[in-house]
Enzyme design. Structure first.
Site, PDB file in Angstrom:
ATOM      1  N   ASN A  10       0.874  -1.180   0.000  1.00 22.36           N
ATOM      2  CA  ASN A  10       0.000   0.000   0.000  1.00 22.36           C
ATOM      3  C   ASN A  10       0.909   1.227   0.000  1.00 22.36           C
ATOM      4  OD1 ASN A  10      -1.782   2.048   0.520  1.00 22.36           O
ATOM      5  ND2 ASN A  10      -2.359   1.321   2.575  1.00 22.36           N
ATOM      6  N   LYS A  12       0.016   4.241  -0.142  1.00 25.32           N
ATOM      7  CA  LYS A  12      -0.613   5.383   0.536  1.00 25.32           C
ATOM      8  C   LYS A  12      -0.424   6.651  -0.302  1.00 25.32           C
ATOM      9  CE  LYS A  12      -0.012   3.002   4.917  1.00 25.32           C
ATOM     10  NZ  LYS A  12       0.181   3.063   6.356  1.00 25.32           N
ATOM     11  N   HIS A  94      -9.336   1.080   5.238  1.00 22.59           N
ATOM     12  CA  HIS A  94      -8.042   1.276   5.910  1.00 22.59           C
ATOM     13  C   HIS A  94      -8.243   2.227   7.096  1.00 22.59           C
ATOM     14  CE1 HIS A  94      -3.919   2.345   6.750  1.00 22.59           C
ATOM     15  NE2 HIS A  94      -3.547   1.289   6.061  1.00 22.59           N
ATOM     16  N   GLU A  96      -6.609   4.581   8.108  1.00 24.07           N
ATOM     17  CA  GLU A  96      -6.356   5.995   7.780  1.00 24.07           C
ATOM     18  C   GLU A  96      -7.573   6.616   7.096  1.00 24.07           C
ATOM     19  OE1 GLU A  96      -2.662   5.304   5.748  1.00 24.07           O
ATOM     20  OE2 GLU A  96      -1.662   4.862   7.644  1.00 24.07           O
ATOM     21  N   GLU A 163      -4.959  -5.181  10.586  1.00 26.12           N
ATOM     22  CA  GLU A 163      -3.938  -4.152  10.792  1.00 26.12           C
ATOM     23  C   GLU A 163      -4.201  -3.435  12.116  1.00 26.12           C
ATOM     24  OE1 GLU A 163      -2.087  -2.897   6.742  1.00 26.12           O
ATOM     25  OE2 GLU A 163      -3.712  -1.536   7.224  1.00 26.12           O
ATOM     26  N   GLY A 169       3.021   2.027  10.899  1.00 23.18           N
ATOM     27  CA  GLY A 169       4.000   3.105  10.812  1.00 23.18           C
ATOM     28  C   GLY A 169       4.750   3.379  12.099  1.00 23.18           C
ATOM     29  N   SER A 208       3.794  -2.407  10.188  1.00 23.66           N
ATOM     30  CA  SER A 208       5.246  -2.476  10.410  1.00 23.66           C
ATOM     31  C   SER A 208       5.875  -3.798   9.976  1.00 23.66           C
ATOM     32  CB  SER A 208       5.595  -2.172  11.882  1.00 23.66           C
ATOM     33  OG  SER A 208       5.236  -0.838  12.200  1.00 23.66           O
TER      34      SER A 208
HETATM   35  P1  13P Z   1       3.359   0.210   7.559  1.00 28.30           P
HETATM   36  O1  13P Z   1       3.829  -1.083   6.931  1.00 28.30           O
HETATM   37  O2  13P Z   1       4.063   1.420   7.028  1.00 28.30           O
HETATM   38  O3  13P Z   1       3.327   0.119   9.058  1.00 28.30           O
HETATM   39  O4  13P Z   1       1.835   0.409   7.088  1.00 28.30           O
HETATM   40  C1  13P Z   1       0.957  -0.657   7.190  1.00 28.30           C
HETATM   41  C2  13P Z   1      -0.286  -0.297   6.480  1.00 28.30           C
HETATM   42  O5  13P Z   1      -1.038   0.564   6.915  1.00 28.30           O
HETATM   43  C3  13P Z   1      -0.589  -0.996   5.216  1.00 28.30           C
HETATM   44  O6  13P Z   1      -1.865  -0.725   4.783  1.00 28.30           O
END
Ligand code: 13P
Length: 251
Positions: A10, A12, A94, A96, A163, A169, A208
């Site tokens: 992803n 983002k 997601h 976010e 997740e 992150g 992560s």
């Molecule tokens: P990270 O791998 O940067 O922690 O992000 C995970 C994520 O949100 C994938 O959708």
């Protein structure tokens, strides 16, 4: 039931035209994997069509879609548009998007249904906050998100990504035992809700995932792959994560 692993990246809100070079490098790196596992990248929408042209065996996905059909919704993208651009997957729900755009379980469910209707495999994200985990409510929260975020008609193409919000992150991850307990609960719930289709749905871990911890995470029972954020932006890192999957080793 054997499920083909899926390792999805992803991107983002990262990525310019120049970063398609990373996708080309990834496509070369996974070229001889055959069909032992699926690899996908979900770039920003601006790169979607161009990404499809250079992706080779890497499948491309969107990061979100509107729940409805094409219509007067400025700034939104329908699932059919993503499919038209060449996408095969679409992330929905997601954390976010839930945080930044207020997507509720009901919205996520409608988006997942729209993605499936357009021929895309929805990747439905669920996960608890740190507070919910500390309160001992992680599994209950995720079970409730699951039950309410998956469309009634979902089939085995639906993908779930567990997740934990606090692992995204941050460099933090649950222990393998915690991941295993969650994935077992998710699997049981999927089978309870959807029977054989639920047994066929892939359940990914996200949060992560790095080259250094990927093998340990992939070794956990009921983990069918990963949804990777930051470490999917560079082909070398993402290829190292893919190579850490046991399916990649036995090809
Ligand atoms: P990270 O791998 O940067 O922690 O992000 C995970 C994520 O949100 C994938 O959708």
């Amino acid at each position: 039931m054997s499920r083909r692993p899926l390792i999805a990246g992803n991107w983002k809100m990262f990525g310019r035209q120049a970063d398609l070079g990373e996708l080309e490098a990834l496509s070369t790196a996974v070229a001889d994997l055959g069909d032992v596992l699926d690899v996908a990248i979900c770039p920003p929408a601006t790169l979607l069509a161009a990404a499809c042209r250079v992706a080779g065996p890497v499948r491309i996905g969107g990061q979100d879609c509107h729940p409805g059909a094409d219509g007067p919704h400025t700034g939104d993208l329908s699932a059919a548009m993503l499919a038209d651009a060449g996408a095969r997957y679409c992330i929905v729900g997601h954390s976010e998007r839930r945080r930044d755009h207020g997507d509720t379980d009901a919205t996520v469910r409608a988006k997942a249904a729209a993605a499936a209707a357009a021929g895309l495999a929805p990747i439905i994200c669920v996960g608890e906050t740190l507070e919910e985990r500390k309160d001992g409510r992680a599994i209950a929260v995720v079970e409730s998100q699951l039950a309410q975020s998956i469309a009634e008609m979902a089939d085995a193409a639906t993908v779930i990504a567990y997740e934990p919000v606090w692992a995204i992150g941050t460099g933090l991850t649950p222990t393998p035992a915690e991941i295993g307990a969650m994935h077992a609960a998710v699997r049981a719930r999927l089978v309870g809700l959807f029977g054989a289709a639920g047994a066929g749905m892939r359940v990914l871990y996200g949060g992560s995932v790095k080259p250094a911890n990927a093998a340990e995470i992939f070794a956990v029972a009921d983990v069918d792959g990963a949804l990777v954020g930051a470490a999917s932006l560079k082909a070398a890192d993402f290829a190292a994560i893919i190579a850490a999957h046991p399916a990649a080793a036995v090809r």
